[in-house]
Design a protein around this motif. Structure first.
Motif, short mmCIF file in Angstrom:
data_model
loop_
_atom_site.label_atom_id
_atom_site.label_comp_id
_atom_site.label_asym_id
_atom_site.label_seq_id
_atom_site.Cartn_x
_atom_site.Cartn_y
_atom_site.Cartn_z
N MET A 137 0.86 -1.20 0.00
CA MET A 137 0.00 0.00 0.00
C MET A 137 0.89 1.24 0.00
O MET A 137 1.90 1.29 0.69
N ASN A 138 0.54 2.23 -0.79
CA ASN A 138 1.34 3.43 -0.92
C ASN A 138 1.33 4.22 0.37
O ASN A 138 0.31 4.74 0.79
N THR A 139 2.48 4.34 1.00
CA THR A 139 2.54 5.04 2.29
C THR A 139 2.26 6.52 2.15
O THR A 139 1.79 7.16 3.08
N LEU A 140 2.53 7.05 0.95
CA LEU A 140 2.31 8.48 0.75
C LEU A 140 0.86 8.86 0.95
O LEU A 140 0.55 9.91 1.49
N THR A 141 -0.04 7.97 0.52
CA THR A 141 -1.45 8.29 0.62
C THR A 141 -1.98 8.09 2.02
O THR A 141 -3.14 8.38 2.29
N HIS A 142 -1.17 7.59 2.95
CA HIS A 142 -1.65 7.34 4.30
C HIS A 142 -0.84 8.08 5.35
O HIS A 142 -0.80 7.71 6.51
N THR A 143 -0.18 9.14 4.93
CA THR A 143 0.51 9.99 5.88
C THR A 143 -0.51 10.59 6.84
O THR A 143 -1.55 11.06 6.42
N PRO A 144 -0.24 10.62 8.15
CA PRO A 144 -1.20 11.18 9.10
C PRO A 144 -1.60 12.60 8.70
O PRO A 144 -0.80 13.38 8.22
N LEU A 145 -2.83 12.94 8.93
CA LEU A 145 -3.34 14.25 8.54
C LEU A 145 -2.96 15.27 9.60
O LEU A 145 -3.57 15.34 10.66
N ALA A 146 -1.97 16.07 9.28
CA ALA A 146 -1.49 17.03 10.26
C ALA A 146 -2.58 18.01 10.65
O ALA A 146 -3.22 18.62 9.83
N GLY A 147 -2.80 18.15 11.95
CA GLY A 147 -3.72 19.15 12.44
C GLY A 147 -5.16 18.72 12.49
O GLY A 147 -6.01 19.49 12.92
N LEU A 148 -5.50 17.53 12.02
CA LEU A 148 -6.89 17.09 12.08
C LEU A 148 -7.14 16.33 13.36
O LEU A 148 -6.35 15.49 13.76
N ALA A 149 -8.26 16.63 13.99
CA ALA A 149 -8.60 15.92 15.22
C ALA A 149 -8.78 14.44 14.96
O ALA A 149 -8.64 13.62 15.86
N ALA A 159 -9.23 9.18 11.92
CA ALA A 159 -8.49 9.05 10.67
C ALA A 159 -8.91 7.84 9.85
O ALA A 159 -9.02 7.91 8.63
N ARG A 160 -9.18 6.73 10.50
CA ARG A 160 -9.49 5.51 9.76
C ARG A 160 -10.83 5.59 9.04
O ARG A 160 -11.10 4.81 8.12
N HIS A 161 -11.69 6.54 9.44
CA HIS A 161 -12.99 6.72 8.78
C HIS A 161 -13.14 8.14 8.23
O HIS A 161 -14.26 8.59 7.99
N TYR A 162 -12.03 8.79 7.98
CA TYR A 162 -12.03 10.17 7.50
C TYR A 162 -12.77 10.30 6.16
O TYR A 162 -13.68 11.10 5.99
N TRP A 199 -16.92 6.11 -2.65
CA TRP A 199 -15.59 6.60 -2.98
C TRP A 199 -14.90 7.23 -1.78
O TRP A 199 -13.67 7.17 -1.67
N GLY A 200 -15.66 7.79 -0.86
CA GLY A 200 -15.05 8.24 0.39
C GLY A 200 -14.53 7.07 1.19
O GLY A 200 -13.40 7.10 1.71
N TRP A 201 -15.36 6.01 1.32
CA TRP A 201 -14.94 4.80 2.03
C TRP A 201 -13.74 4.16 1.33
O TRP A 201 -12.78 3.72 2.00
N PHE A 202 -13.76 4.12 0.02
CA PHE A 202 -12.68 3.47 -0.74
C PHE A 202 -11.36 4.20 -0.55
O PHE A 202 -10.29 3.57 -0.52
N ARG A 229 -9.65 2.90 2.42
CA ARG A 229 -9.15 1.53 2.29
C ARG A 229 -7.98 1.42 1.31
O ARG A 229 -7.00 0.73 1.58
N ALA A 230 -8.08 2.08 0.17
CA ALA A 230 -7.08 1.91 -0.88
C ALA A 230 -6.15 3.11 -1.04
O ALA A 230 -5.14 3.02 -1.74
N GLY A 231 -6.47 4.23 -0.41
CA GLY A 231 -5.66 5.43 -0.54
C GLY A 231 -6.28 6.43 -1.50
O GLY A 231 -7.03 6.08 -2.41
N THR A 232 -5.95 7.68 -1.30
CA THR A 232 -6.54 8.75 -2.09
C THR A 232 -6.19 8.64 -3.56
O THR A 232 -7.04 8.81 -4.43
N ARG A 233 -4.94 8.35 -3.85
CA ARG A 233 -4.51 8.29 -5.26
C ARG A 233 -5.28 7.22 -6.02
O ARG A 233 -5.80 7.47 -7.11
N THR A 234 -5.37 6.05 -5.45
CA THR A 234 -6.08 4.96 -6.13
C THR A 234 -7.54 5.31 -6.33
O THR A 234 -8.12 5.05 -7.39
N ALA A 235 -8.16 5.91 -5.31
CA ALA A 235 -9.57 6.29 -5.43
C ALA A 235 -9.78 7.33 -6.52
O ALA A 235 -10.74 7.25 -7.29
N MET A 236 -8.88 8.30 -6.63
CA MET A 236 -9.02 9.34 -7.64
C MET A 236 -8.84 8.78 -9.05
O MET A 236 -9.57 9.13 -9.97
#
Length: 444
Positions: free
Chosen positions: A1-13, A160-163, A309-312, A315-322
Motif C-alpha cells: 500500500m502506498n505510504t504516501l497516501t496514508h501519511t497522518p493528517l497534520a492538524g486534524l482531530a 483518521a481511519r474513517h475520514y 468513494w469516500g470509504w474506498f 481503504r485503498a488510498g486517495t490516489r487509487t480512489a481518484m
C-alpha cells in the motif's frame, strides 16, 4: 500500500486511529441532514423557475425575456457564493466552526421561507423581483459557507481511519438535496393541477424548506465545536492576521489544487446531473418523463457513490480512489452518451452507472480539507472552492450548449476530459498527503 497516501493528517482531530462512536454518528447525521435541507432550499428554485417567472415579472414581457430574467436571478445565487463563502469562512477560522456552521443554514432557511411568502408582481409590482433577487443573493452567500463549513466540521471530528467515509457520507447528504427537490417537484405536479400550482401550490416547497431548515438550525445546537478549533483557541493561534491574506500568500498551491478539483466536480454535477435531462429531450427526443426518471435514478447512484468513494479512499488510498473514480467517470461518460438514445432500460442502466462514478466528487473535500493548515482551513477551502465554482459552474452550461450544436458527443468529451484531469491530480503529492507542517511550525 502506498505510504504516501496514508501519511497522518497534520492538524486534524481525526488523526486518532479509533472507530466511529456515538458522538461521531450524531455529528455526521445532523450535519448531513442540514446539508440535505440547505441544498434542497438552494436548488428547488430551478424546479419552479417557469412558474416564478410568470408571477414575478411583468406579464407583457415575452416568455423568453421572463425566462432569461428568472435564470439570471437563479444565477445570482452562484455569483454570491464566493463573497458569502469567504466571509463565513473568515469568521469560522476566527470565532469557531460551529457558530458559522449554524449561521449558514439559518441564512438559507429564512430566505427560503420568505420566498414562499413573497407577494407577486401583480400585488407589489417591481418590488417583487427585487425582493426575490435579494433572497437569492442571501441564499447564495449561505450555500457558499455551508458546504466548505460542513466538510471542515465533519473532517475535524472524524477519526483518521474513517475520514473519507465521514466526508463521503456528508457529501451524499448534500447531493441528496437535489434528489429531494426532484421528488417534491414530482409530488406537487402529481397532486395539483397546473392552475393550482400557478395560483398557490408553488409556495409549498419553499415553505417546507424554510420550516425544516429552521428545525435543522435548532438541532445543530446539539453539535460540539471541533477539537481542532478548541486546541487552536487554547493556543491563541486563531487570532492571527486576516486568514485570506495568509491563504493567498502561503497556500497558493493548495488553492490551485482545490480549484482544479472544483472544475472536475462542477463539470460532473452541472453536465451529468443538471444539463443531461434537457440534452436527452432536445437532441434525442426522449420523453420528458423518461428523462426525469433516469435522472432521478442517476442522482440516487451519485448519492451512493459519494459514500463508496469516500470509504474506498480510506481503504485503498486517495490516489487509487481518484484514478479509479474519476477515470471511471471518463470511461462511463462515453459509454452513456455514445449509446444514446438506446432502449429505455439501457438508458436507465448506463445513466445510473455514470452517476455512480460521478460520486467521486466526494474526493474533493477529502483532499481539500487536509490541503490547508487548521488556522486557515475553512477560509482556504471556501475561497478556492467557491471562486472556482462561480467561474466553471457558470461557464460550463454555455460551453456545452454551444458545443453540442456541432457535436452530439460534446457532453461526453467534456466530462471525460475532466475525469482524466481528476485522475491525473491524484498523482500530485499535495493531493495525497495533504498539508505538512514545517519544523518550526507549532500547529497541532
Amino acid at each position: 500500500m502506498n505510504t504516501l497516501t496514508h501519511t497522518p493528517l497534520a492538524g486534524l482531530a481525526g488523526a486518532r486511529a479509533r472507530p466511529l462512536n456515538r458522538d461521531d454518528y450524531k455529528t455526521l447525521s445532523l450535519s448531513a441532514l442540514g446539508g440535505t435541507l440547505e441544498f434542497y432550499d438552494f436548488v428547488v428554485f430551478v424546479f419552479f423557475a417557469n412558474v416564478i417567472g410568470s408571477l414575478f415579472f411583468p406579464p407583457e414581457l415575452p416568455d423568453w425575456m421572463r425566462q432569461l430574467q428568472t435564470l439570471g436571478i437563479f444565477a445570482a445565487g452562484y455569483l454570491a457564493r464566493p463573497i458569502g463563502g469567504v466571509l463565513i469562512a473568515h469568521f469560522g477560522d476566527l470565532l469557531g466552526r460551529k457558530r458559522m456552521f449554524t449561521l449558514s443554514i439559518f441564512l438559507m432557511a429564512v430566505p427560503t421561507l420568505v420566498i414562499g411568502l413573497l407577494p407577486t408582481y401583480a400585488s407589489i409590482g417591481i418590488a417583487a423581483p427585487i425582493l426575490l433577487l435579494l433572497m437569492r443573493v442571501v441564499q447564495g452567500a449561505a450555500i457558499g459557507g455551508e458546504m466548505p463549513g460542513a466538510w471542515v466540521f465533519v473532517a475535524e471530528h472524524a477519526p483518521a481511519r474513517h475520514y473519507g467515509l465521514a466526508i463521503g457520507t456528508l457529501t451524499s447528504g448534500i447531493t441528496g438535496g437535489i434528489f429531494l427537490g426532484s421528488l417534491i417537484g414530482v409530488w406537487l405536479n402529481t397532486h395539483y393541477s397546473a392552475e393550482q400550482i400557478h395560483d398557490w401550490a408553488w409556495r409549498i416547497p419553499f415553505l417546507l424548506g424554510g420550516v425544516f431548515g429552521l428545525v435543522s438550525v435548532y438541532l445543530r445546537r446539539y453539535l460540539h465545536e471541533t477539537p481542532v478549533f478548541q486546541d487552536l483557541s487554547a493556543r491563541k493561534q486563531a487570532d492571527r492576521e486576516l486568514p485570506l491574506r495568509t491563504v493567498v500568500r502561503e497556500h497558493r498551491a493548495a488553492s490551485v489544487l482545490v480549484a482544479l478539483m472544483t472544475w472536475v466536480l462542477s463539470t460532473a454535477v452541472v453536465v451529468v446531473v443538471l444539463f443531461t435531462p434537457s440534452h436527452l429531450q432536445k437532441l434525442f427526443h426522449i420523453p420528458a418523463a423518461l428523462a426525469m426518471e433516469t435522472n432521478a435514478v442517476a442522482t440516487v447512484t451519485l448519492t451512493l457513490g459519494c459514500v463508496f468513494w469516500g470509504w474506498f479512499s480510506d481503504r485503498a488510498g486517495t490516489r487509487t480512489a481518484m484514478v479509479l473514480g474519476w477515470g471511471g467517470m471518463a470511461v462511463t461518460a462515453y459509454l452513456f452518451y455514445g449509446s444514446l438514445p438506446g432502449t429505455p432500460a439501457g438508458l436507465v442502466a448506463r445513466y445510473a452507472l455514470v452517476g455512480f462514478f460521478v460520486g467521486a466528487i466526494s474526493l474533493l473535500p477529502v483532499v481539500g480539507v487536509r490541503a490547508f493548515p487548521p488556522e486557515v482551513r475553512f477560509t482556504g477551502l471556501s475561497f478556492a472552492y467557491n471562486t472556482a465554482y462561480a467561474v466553471f459552474g457558470g461557464l460550463t452550461p454555455m460551453l456545452v450548449a454551444v458545443w453540442q450544436n456541432v457535436d452530439a458527443l460534446a457532453p461526453a468529451h467534456y466530462v471525460a476530459a475532466m475525469g482524466l484531469l481528476g485522475a491525473l491530480i491524484g498523482f500530485w503529492p499535495l493531493a495525497c498527503r495533504g498539508w505538512q507542517p514545517t519544523r518550526s511550525s507549532s500547529t497541532p
